[in-house]
Design an enzyme around this catalytic site. Structure first.
Site, PDB file in Angstrom:
ATOM      1  N   CYS A  44       1.113  -1.230  -0.306  1.00 18.28           N
ATOM      2  CA  CYS A  44       0.144  -0.017   0.365  1.00 18.28           C
ATOM      3  C   CYS A  44       0.663   1.036  -0.321  1.00 18.28           C
ATOM      4  O   CYS A  44       0.865   2.135  -0.414  1.00 18.28           O
ATOM      5  CB  CYS A  44      -1.154   0.184   0.875  1.00 18.28           C
ATOM      6  N   HIS A 304      -1.903   1.440   7.289  1.00 15.97           N
ATOM      7  CA  HIS A 304      -2.376   0.921   5.506  1.00 15.97           C
ATOM      8  C   HIS A 304      -2.387   2.350   5.304  1.00 15.97           C
ATOM      9  O   HIS A 304      -2.116   3.759   6.245  1.00 15.97           O
ATOM     10  CB  HIS A 304      -3.720   1.099   5.273  1.00 15.97           C
ATOM     11  N   ASN A 325      -8.181   4.557  -1.810  1.00 16.66           N
ATOM     12  CA  ASN A 325      -7.599   3.212  -1.214  1.00 16.66           C
ATOM     13  C   ASN A 325      -6.947   2.550  -2.550  1.00 16.66           C
ATOM     14  O   ASN A 325      -7.565   2.900  -3.499  1.00 16.66           O
ATOM     15  CB  ASN A 325      -8.775   2.671  -0.097  1.00 16.66           C
TER      16      ASN A 325
END
Length: 371
Positions: A44, A304, A325
């Site tokens: 990520c 994250h 995201n």
């Protein structure tokens, strides 16, 4: 009868005021590339930072370029492996990383478009690094063992594993009819990597100075500019108001961070933890002290990384950050096309840091930091 109708109306109004389903309206939208999926990987950090750089290219040149996330990953793994082996295993090794790792990779190795390096091999259509991560971990652990000398060619072993699972490194490619090296491509995009800084807010370090944030994925010992919480949020708002996006590191372990409903919120009352995912509920007042407490007791960790690209508001006027995201845009796991609407209290409590252009800082902050 009339009194009964009035009372019923009051009850309905009262119920409506306490049980309102979210209705979001755009406040600020900054151009960014489409939402994509990181697949079965812990990368990520590269998707967040690469999306940020793509938005910076759009902002400065008006040109939308799909950059390769996996090129950055491929060039960061050898650094993580070296760090782990030379520290004799007393370091973090895994798939994680932070925003500055992509900036460091781009500075050392340049950047490439997705068309030049996809990181997919053997007909793959999605990323899956589970087996690659296991092989890399086995190799570095064996060579970090102080009971024996490291294999003289262990670094070549890392390269072989990366090539097996991600493909050969790219040193030259053609983009829109012109040949580039990765560093030449970086120059073409007009990105100046010296313009980017990471800011945060933690009370255990001096304000208006840099410090190394002690979190597991900071394997490269990156420095963070520290400031009071209110000023940290003020700078995020200032950046968005001026048309700058921000790469975000945050904790998403809370039950009230939900990609499926597309919201991230911090309820004032624990009993609202389920209903707040779909209905507006009171949120917690987040102070510097609470933020520090949650970090020290490990309730806030760097889980994250994502990308802040705007703001929305609900029908009561509450503001939320529009966060891009990397879980895809059209599946049962996500709402809002893959964006998460993060409340101000959630960001105040759970945002580890943000990476942004130094010109997006508030003038007072920029002067205080000397950037």
């Amino acid at each position: 009868m009339k009194q009964t109708i009035i009372n019923l109306g009051l009850l309905i109004a009262a119920f409506s005021s306490h049980a309102q389903k979210y209705e979001f309206q755009s406040v600020k939208d900054i151009s960014c590339t489409p939402v994509i999926s990181q697949g079965q990987t812990g990368t990520c950090w590269s998707f967040s930072s690469t999306s940020f750089l793509e938005a910076e290219i759009i902002r400065t040149t008006g040109k939308s370029i799909d950059l390769s996330e996996m090129y950055n990953v491929r060039h960061t793994y050898p650094k993580k492996a070296w760090n782990y082996v030379m520290r004799q295993g007393h370091a973090q090794f895994g798939e994680g990383g932070l925003n500055h790792d992509v900036i460091d990779s781009a500075r050392d190795f340049g950047i490439v478009p997705q068309s030049a390096f996809s990181g997919l091999v053997g007909g793959q259509t999605g990323h899956n690094h589970q087996e690659m991560a296991k092989e890399l971990e086995k190799l570095v652990k064996a060579n970090a063992d102080v009971s024996r000398q490291p294999d003289a060619n262990w670094q070549s072993g890392v390269e072989s594993i990366l090539e097996k699972y991600m493909g050969k490194d790219v040193t030259e490619f053609t983009f829109e009819g012109k040949k580039y090296t990765p560093k030449g491509f970086l120059e073409m995009t007009q990105l100046d990597l010296n313009n980017y800084v990471t800011i945060t807010s933690f009370a255990h370090a001096p304000f208006y100075q840099t410090f190394i944030l002690d979190i597991p994925d900071n394997f490269s010992n990156g420095s963070f500019y520290n400031m009071p919480l209110d000023e940290f949020v003020q700078n995020i708002d200032n950046a968005l108001d001026k048309g700058y996006t921000l790469a975000l590191d945050a904790d998403i372990s809370e039950r009230t961070f939900s990609g499926k409903t597309g919201v991230a919120v911090i309820p004032e009352h624990a009993d609202d933890a389920t209903t707040i995912l779909t209905e507006i509920k009171p949120e917690k007042k987040v102070t510097q002290e609470l933020r520090e407490q949650e970090f020290r007791n490990f309730n806030t960790t760097d889980d994250h990384l994502m990308h802040i690209v705007g703001k929305v508001k609900d029908q009561k006027g509450n503001i939320y950050y529009k966060v891009k995201n990397s879980w895809g845009s059209d599946n049962a796991r996500v709402a809002n096309g893959g964006f998460v609407y993060m409340s101000v209290p959630y960001l105040r409590l759970k945002a580890i840091s943000v990476l942004l252009h130094k010109d997006a800082l508030v003038a007072k902050t920029k002067k205080s930091l000397g950037v």
